[in-house]
Design an enzyme around this catalytic site. Structure first.
Site, short mmCIF file in Angstrom:
data_model
loop_
_atom_site.label_atom_id
_atom_site.label_comp_id
_atom_site.label_asym_id
_atom_site.label_seq_id
_atom_site.Cartn_x
_atom_site.Cartn_y
_atom_site.Cartn_z
CE LYS A 11 -3.85 -2.32 2.38
NZ LYS A 11 -4.70 -2.32 3.60
CE1 TYR A 51 -9.24 -3.41 0.73
CE2 TYR A 51 -8.60 -1.32 -0.22
CZ TYR A 51 -8.29 -2.46 0.50
OH TYR A 51 -7.01 -2.64 0.99
CG PHE A 59 -13.31 0.54 7.28
CD1 PHE A 59 -12.68 0.09 6.13
CD2 PHE A 59 -14.10 -0.34 8.00
CE1 PHE A 59 -12.83 -1.22 5.70
CE2 PHE A 59 -14.28 -1.65 7.57
CZ PHE A 59 -13.64 -2.10 6.42
NE ARG A 87 -6.10 -12.34 5.11
CZ ARG A 87 -6.82 -11.22 5.14
NH1 ARG A 87 -6.72 -10.33 4.15
NH2 ARG A 87 -7.62 -10.95 6.15
CB THR A 93 -7.39 -6.11 9.77
OG1 THR A 93 -7.89 -7.21 9.01
CG2 THR A 93 -7.76 -4.80 9.10
NE ARG A 104 -2.18 -5.99 6.89
CZ ARG A 104 -3.37 -6.47 6.50
NH1 ARG A 104 -3.99 -7.36 7.25
NH2 ARG A 104 -3.90 -6.06 5.37
CG ASN A 114 -3.39 -2.59 7.04
OD1 ASN A 114 -3.28 -2.06 5.94
ND2 ASN A 114 -4.41 -3.37 7.35
CG HIS A 117 -4.86 -6.31 -0.38
ND1 HIS A 117 -6.09 -6.42 0.24
CD2 HIS A 117 -4.89 -7.17 -1.44
CE1 HIS A 117 -6.83 -7.29 -0.42
NE2 HIS A 117 -6.13 -7.77 -1.45
CD GLU A 128 -8.28 -9.26 -3.72
OE1 GLU A 128 -7.11 -9.63 -3.51
OE2 GLU A 128 -9.13 -9.10 -2.81
N1 UDP Z 1 -9.55 -0.92 7.62
C1 UDP Z 1 -9.50 0.15 8.53
N2 UDP Z 1 -10.27 0.07 9.64
C2 UDP Z 1 -11.08 -0.98 9.93
C3 UDP Z 1 -11.12 -2.05 9.02
C4 UDP Z 1 -10.33 -2.00 7.87
O1 UDP Z 1 -8.78 1.11 8.31
O2 UDP Z 1 -11.74 -0.98 10.97
C5 UDP Z 1 -8.72 -0.86 6.40
C6 UDP Z 1 -7.41 -1.62 6.58
O3 UDP Z 1 -6.38 -0.89 5.92
C7 UDP Z 1 -7.69 -2.94 5.91
C8 UDP Z 1 -8.62 -2.53 4.78
O4 UDP Z 1 -9.40 -1.46 5.33
O5 UDP Z 1 -6.51 -3.57 5.45
C9 UDP Z 1 -9.54 -3.62 4.27
O6 UDP Z 1 -10.23 -4.20 5.37
P1 UDP Z 1 -10.32 -5.80 5.55
O7 UDP Z 1 -11.32 -6.06 6.63
O8 UDP Z 1 -10.55 -6.41 4.23
O9 UDP Z 1 -8.89 -6.17 6.13
P2 UDP Z 1 -7.69 -7.01 5.47
O10 UDP Z 1 -8.30 -8.09 4.63
O11 UDP Z 1 -6.84 -6.06 4.68
O12 UDP Z 1 -6.93 -7.55 6.65
MG MG Z 2 -9.72 -7.94 3.10
#
Ligand code: UDP
Ligand code: MG
Length: 218
Positions: A11, A51, A59, A87, A93, A104, A114, A117, A128
């Site tokens: 990112k 997304y 968010f 992952r 996250t 992370r 974070n 992705h 994707e």
């Molecule tokens: N995100 C955030 N606040 C939240 C949840 C998500 O800022 O409470 C952001 C974070 O950067 C995250 C992205 O939105 O990586 C996508 O969310 P997701 O739940 O898909 O998390 P990921 O799969 O990236 O762990």
């Molecule tokens: Mg996600």
């Protein structure tokens, strides 16, 4: 060969902090294979599609602004279990809930910064990959796979053979005009090369070492 694929994206904060090499290194060191990479400034439409599952969440506006804030580096990594294990390598996250040793966990503090992705399922990964790499990926044989994977008699195990078929089909559905014909050709060659024959990459490799000890002269 294992052909499961995942979409990993550094990112804008990760790019700005010079963490691209560190993230590539971790996936390379694990043994996963890089089959596509590019830097780009994403636009709002692309980020919104990426997304789309989060549209309407509180968010959502801030994640769009975050990814729009600078260039990203998108990558496709291939290998057995790469989606789920990718992952694990990323961490949770929320970086403060992520284990040390994860990307992370080691490099982030806020969820909204974070660093990286990673696709959360094989289906998301394929969606994707098509979105970020409509031009397709680069398939190529890698001799070191015969060292990384436990192959029998120079051929992948049955599970890997099954995966081969599934992912090749997905690739063939890509109808983007820039889809490289080389990709298909090399995939076909790779499939061909998984049959036991003297030209298989594992036959070119010296692992496991088979050195015959000569009896020492007394
Ligand atoms: N995100 C955030 N606040 C939240 C949840 C998500 O800022 O409470 C952001 C974070 O950067 C995250 C992205 O939105 O990586 C996508 O969310 P997701 O739940 O898909 O998390 P990921 O799969 O990236 O762990
Ligand atoms: Mg996600």
């Amino acid at each position: 060969m294992a052909t499961e694929r995942t979409y990993i994206m550094v990112k804008p904060d990760g790019v700005a902090r010079g963490l691209v090499g560190e993230i590539i290194k971790r996936f390379e060191n694990k043994g996963f294979k890089l089959i596509a990479i590019k830097m780009l400034q994403a636009d709002e439409a692309l980020i919104t599609k990426h997304y789309e599952e989060h549209i309407g969440k509180s968010f959502f506006p801030k994640i769009v602004k975050y990814i729009l804030s600078g260039p990203v580096v998108g990558m496709v990594w291939q290998g057995k279990g790469v989606v789920a294990y990718g992952r694990v390598m990323l961490g949770k996250t929320d970086p403060l809930k992520s284990e040390p040793g994860t990307i992370r966990g080691d490099f982030g503090i806020d969820s909204g910064r974070n660093v990286v992705h990673g696709s959360d399922s094989v289906e998301s990964a394929e969606r994707e990959i098509k979105l970020w790499f409509p031009e397709g990926v680069v398939e190529y044989p890698r001799v070191i796979d015969s060292i990384i994977y436990e192959w029998l008699d120079g051929t992948p195990d049955n599970e890997d053979k099954k995966n081969d078929g599934e992912v090749s089909n997905t690739n063939e559905t890509s109808d983007h005009p820039s889809k490289s014909t080389t990709t298909t050709t090399v995939q076909e060659e790779e499939k061909e090369s998984s049959k036991p024959n003297k030209d298989h990459p594992s036959k070119l490799c010296c692992f496991p070492l088979r050195v015959k000890n000569k009896p020492r002269k007394q």
